[in-house]
Write a protein that holds these residues in place. Structure first.
Motif, PDB file in Angstrom:
ATOM      1  N   GLU B   9       7.635   8.600   1.435  1.00 34.59           N
ATOM      2  CA  GLU B   9       6.832   8.793   0.226  1.00 34.59           C
ATOM      3  C   GLU B   9       7.217  10.053  -0.528  1.00 34.59           C
ATOM      4  N   LEU B 114       2.584  -2.812  -5.994  1.00 36.80           N
ATOM      5  CA  LEU B 114       3.187  -1.767  -5.161  1.00 36.80           C
ATOM      6  C   LEU B 114       4.543  -2.220  -4.637  1.00 36.80           C
ATOM      7  N   LYS B 405      -3.313   0.487   3.686  1.00 38.96           N
ATOM      8  CA  LYS B 405      -2.748   0.835   2.369  1.00 38.96           C
ATOM      9  C   LYS B 405      -3.789   0.582   1.270  1.00 38.96           C
ATOM     10  N   GLU B 505       5.886  -0.550  -1.098  1.00 42.30           N
ATOM     11  CA  GLU B 505       4.464  -0.182  -0.997  1.00 42.30           C
ATOM     12  C   GLU B 505       4.240   0.934   0.026  1.00 42.30           C
ATOM     13  N   THR B 508       4.411   5.137  -0.967  1.00 40.94           N
ATOM     14  CA  THR B 508       3.369   5.877  -1.668  1.00 40.94           C
ATOM     15  C   THR B 508       2.187   6.115  -0.730  1.00 40.94           C
ATOM     16  N   PRO B 512      -2.920   4.255  -2.717  1.00 42.16           N
ATOM     17  CA  PRO B 512      -2.002   4.785  -3.721  1.00 42.16           C
ATOM     18  C   PRO B 512      -2.763   5.506  -4.842  1.00 42.16           C
ATOM     19  N   ASN B 516       0.126   4.344  -9.059  1.00 45.97           N
ATOM     20  CA  ASN B 516       0.751   3.882  -7.804  1.00 45.97           C
ATOM     21  C   ASN B 516       1.802   4.818  -7.215  1.00 45.97           C
TER      22      ASN B 516
END
Lengths: 303, 542
Positions: B9, B114, B405, B505, B508, B512, B516
């Motif tokens: 990330e 994402l 997530k 996805e 992040t 998120p 995003n």
């Protein structure tokens, strides 16, 4: 080059087209006895499906039509995918004349019009099943929601600055929204309070009117006189007032209006004069002479 | 490409050529006003998932009750005849249109933007409108049934309302499908061609397209039924014929479409579980596409052509649909063989779902073979039950895979193992019960709530189906329990990438941020961009 997305949609379209021909042909009944000696006749049986019904018949029209519709829809989407190169970054950037295609923009405002639009559709749904008035009310609400939604959608992308966007939207919509909102609020108050006045006895209605007017007056003076009123307090007061007005309206509508017949009769019999004695409940307004004539006529009838 | 050795990330490679992220607009309001006015795809997705799980648990419960009534084939024990048929149709509609479809769409609305590296979903306000339309439509549908509506209801206004509300639900879900499909088709980040799109996103493109095609025909059916109801049965007959005109959507091949997203979830969960790059990616994409194309079922309306199940097209389609599923399953098995397997809940549950879906497809193929005499027996219901169970497994797998997530807090992973056992056993029993009864020649229930004749083992089969359906309801409740702490923001916060994921996805934070991604995304050069970065970093170190 056929792109990946186009391959899927063209493939689906081709599959459904072949399926349509196969289904149109076989659902009408196939004489397999013609195989293999009379292939020409067997082909003739297929002709209806192959020509989409132009030369010859197909079996189950509904299934054949649905499969053809599916084939047409997916082929059309496939054509778009080819035309836009699957919306890949590089072709888009080339068309736009930019080094890279810009990403999607976040919407800059929070508004409830999408929710209100959905609510309007629900009102229309209830109206379709029950009463036309709901359909009209829902359609009006949906029209307003659509207009507001469209304006927000435009303003969100007008410039890169969210504050400027909001200002642009307000400049265009406030001259429409403020009077319209004012009229709706006035109509809401008038409708609700009038239900109350029509419900309570006449004398009480007069005192009630005075009381409400005084309350509003005093509250307004108090608010104006206070050196500093928190926003939350003003909002809370307005919400309480709106709920009270709504409750009054609902209660008045449920209780129904008072009996007007007695009031008018009393007014006419006592002969206190004035324009109101021209009105006889249940009849069209008429002149004093006509009322007298009518009353005399009935007396004569009574004799 | 410049890379640094750090957590995915934080890796923002190729800054020079990357497009600048758009400036973030001001923070939206919080609280109820924020929810009502939201255009955030994650909030809309969470709302969809939350409400659809509640509906799914409730309607699997009612379906259990309906199944239980067939255990004693002689008579109805708890429900009266009208209530029985009303609950039968409501539970079918409820499980699919108030449970399965919206749950998948909710997951997709959260995850797809994402995965494709987009700051938002396409048409975000339309996505919000679709949720509220679906929720209000669902409320009206249930209210109409409560008010003696539904296909065979006694209150004409409520009968009409039930059809209109059902149409509203379908239209709303169609709108959400358009948003998801358009996002996959048009909002992908630099370098992410459709050949490199993650499998779940691809499966949603395929499933969304097939849902739109199938439900467009269902809307036409509803319109005909509505006209018949309001204008004196002018087209296709009286009340008894209303429901059977709509049942094709719950029968093969159309019912298999509702489990399609499972294929993508399985693919993504396998990549994470095996920790290797997916091989023959194009074959996987093709298999999912072919499976989707072969589940087009809007033509297969036995109410208008009862002989349809013996038609060449139906037979061919029913047999061939097994092939892409087998191809995909073979690919998964190969990945497991090559990789270092880590049995995550999402992987286990999605494998269970795949087995159930394969079972449904094989059973559907057998149903179409005329010599077996399974046509018009409850075997067909068994096919639908297996597909439904596969879809439930797909939702469960998706929630365990992306739950942290989506909600930003850890989803109770240990419950996943329990869900795996329950969904496999429940799905197998739910399908097997009807398959056993159908194999013995059991026909569906008659209009008076009894059976024309009771085949041997039919009551035993009904008992198995009842237990299986109850287990699936328990699965949904377990899923809610697993998600609830995370949804209430309790428990430990989730890492950005708890699995060592390969798709965007996981690049992040969890949840998120607005937009995003905090920085620009590097150009994608393969279906596993994060794996590329990790391997690139490893090479640099070497």
């Amino acid at each position: 080059m056929i792109t990946t997305g186009a391959k899927f949609y063209f493939g689906l379209g081709f599959l459904l087209l072949v399926a349509a021909v196969l289904y149109g042909w076989t659902s009408g009944g196939v004489d397999w006895g013609l195989f293999p000696g009379h292939l020409g006749d067997l082909y003739f049986e297929m002709l209806g499906a192959l020509t989409l019904g132009y030369k010859g018949a197909v079996g189950d029209h509904l299934g054949f039509g649905v499969l053809l519709g599916g084939a047409a829809a997916s082929t059309t989407i496939g054509s778009f995918m080819v035309a836009f190169r699957d919306a890949d970054d590089k072709p888009l950037a080339e068309v736009a004349g930019l080094p890279t295609a810009p990403p999607l923009q976040l919407v800059s405002s929070s508004n409830v019009w999408a929710t209100i639009g959905a609510f309007a559709v629900a009102v229309i749904a209830v109206g379709i099943a029950t009463s036309g008035w709901f359909v009209i009310a829902g359609a009006v609400l949906l029209a307003i929601a659509t207009l507001e939604w469209a304006m927000y959608a435009w303003a969100d992308r007008a410039t890169g600055d969210a504050a400027v966007n909001a200002s642009l939207r307000n400049k265009i919509m406030n001259p429409i929204e403020v009077p319209l909102f004012g009229a709706i609020v006035a109509a809401f108050i008038a409708l609700s309070i009038s239900r109350l006045f029509l419900t309570v006895p006449k004398v009480s209605a007069t005192w009630l009117f005075l009381g409400i007017a005084t309350l509003i007056f005093v509250t307004a003076i108090a608010l104006a006189a206070a050196p500093r009123v928190p926003k939350a307090a003003t909002r809370g007061l307005l919400v309480i007032a709106a709920i009270a007005v709504l409750a009054i309206g609902i209660a008045g509508a449920v209780a129904g209006p008072r009996e007007f017949h007695n009031e008018d009769e009393e007014f006419t019999v006592e002969g206190t004069g004035g324009p109101k004695d021209l009105y006889v409940y249940g009849q069209v307004p008429t002149t004093t002479a006509a009322v007298q004539e009518k009353s005399g006529h009935s007396e004569k009838k009574g004799e | 490409m410049t890379v640094t050795e750090s957590k995915p990330e934080e890796v923002v490679p190729d800054l020079g050529a990357a497009p600048a992220q758009p400036a973030l607009p001001p923070e939206p309001p919080s609280g109820i006003a924020g929810v009502l006015g939201t255009a955030d795809h994650k909030t809309v997705g969470r709302l969809y998932v939350g409400f659809s799980l509640l509906f799914l648990a409730a309607f699997l419960g009612t379906s259990t009750l309906v199944n239980a009534e067939a255990v004693d084939a002689g008579s109805l024990s708890v429900l009266n005849i009208d209530t029985f048929f009303q609950l039968q149709s409501l539970s079918q509609i409820g499980v699919v249109f108030l449970g399965l479809m919206p749950a998948f769409l909710g997951l997709a609305l959260c995850v797809v933007p994402l995965q494709v590296g987009s700051p938002t979903v396409a048409f975000p306000r339309a996505a919000a409108a679709s949720f509220w339309g679906w929720l209000l439509g669902s409320g009206l549908l249930i209210a109409a049934y409560v008010g003696n509506g539904g296909p065979i209801g006694g209150n004409s206004d409520m009968v009409k309302l039930s059809f209109v509300a059902f149409a509203m639900v379908i239209l709303s879900l169609g709108l959400a499908s358009v948003c998801v499909v358009t996002t996959v088709a048009t909002a992908r980040t630099r370098g992410m061609s459709l050949m490199r799109v993650p499998l779940f996103s691809w499966s949603m493109l395929v499933a969304g397209s097939m849902w739109l095609l199938n439900t467009a025909a269902l809307l036409a059916n509803l319109l005909i039924v509505y006209i018949d109801t309001t204008h004196g049965q002018v087209l296709y007959g009286a009340a008894a014929n209303r429901w059977i005109q709509l049942t094709w959507i719950f029968a093969q091949p159309a019912v298999l479409t509702f489990a399609l997203p499972l294929l993508g979830i399985l693919g993504d969960a396998t990549a994470v579980a095996t920790r290797i790059r997916p091989a023959r990616y194009g074959v996987s994409l093709g298999a999912i596409g072919a499976a989707g194309a072969l589940t087009f079922g809007a033509y297969a309306q036995t109410a208008f052509n009862p002989a349809l199940i013996t038609e060449a097209l139906f037979v061919l389609q029913s047999l061939v649909v097994v092939l892409p599923l087998l191809a995909l399953f073979g690919g998964i098995a190969d990945s497991v063989r090559r990789g270092r397997i880590r049995p995550t809940s999402a992987f286990l549950v999605s494998v269970a779902g795949m087995l159930l879906l394969l079972g449904a497809a094989v059973a559907g193929g057998l149903y179409a073979l005329e010599p077996l005499n399974l046509g018009f027996t409850v075997w067909g219901a068994g096919v639908g039950n297996a597909a439904t169970a596969a879809a439930v497994a797909g939702i469960a797998a998706g929630v365990f895979h992306w739950g942290s997530k989506i909600w930003g807090h850890r989803v109770a992973e240990p419950l996943g193992k329990l869900v795996f056992l329950a969904v496999l056993a429940g799905g197998a029993l739910y399908a097997a019960g009807q398959l056993i009864a159908g194999a013995n020649g059991q026909l569906p229930v008659l209009g008076d709530g009894t059976f024309d004749s009771v085949a041997s083992n039919a009551e035993f089969g009904a008992l198995l189906s009842t237990v299986g359906c109850a287990l699936l309801a328990v699965v949904t409740v377990l899923l809610i329990l697993a998600v609830l702490p995370a949804a209430l923001r309790r428990g430990p916060k989730a890492d950005a990438d708890p699995w060592g994921g390969q798709t965007l996805e996981w690049a992040t934070s969890s949840p998120p941020p607005r937009g995003n991604f905090l920085g620009p995304i590097a150009e994608v050069t393969s279906p596993s961009p994060l794996l590329d970065i990790r391997e690139g970093a490893a090479k640099e170190i070497v």
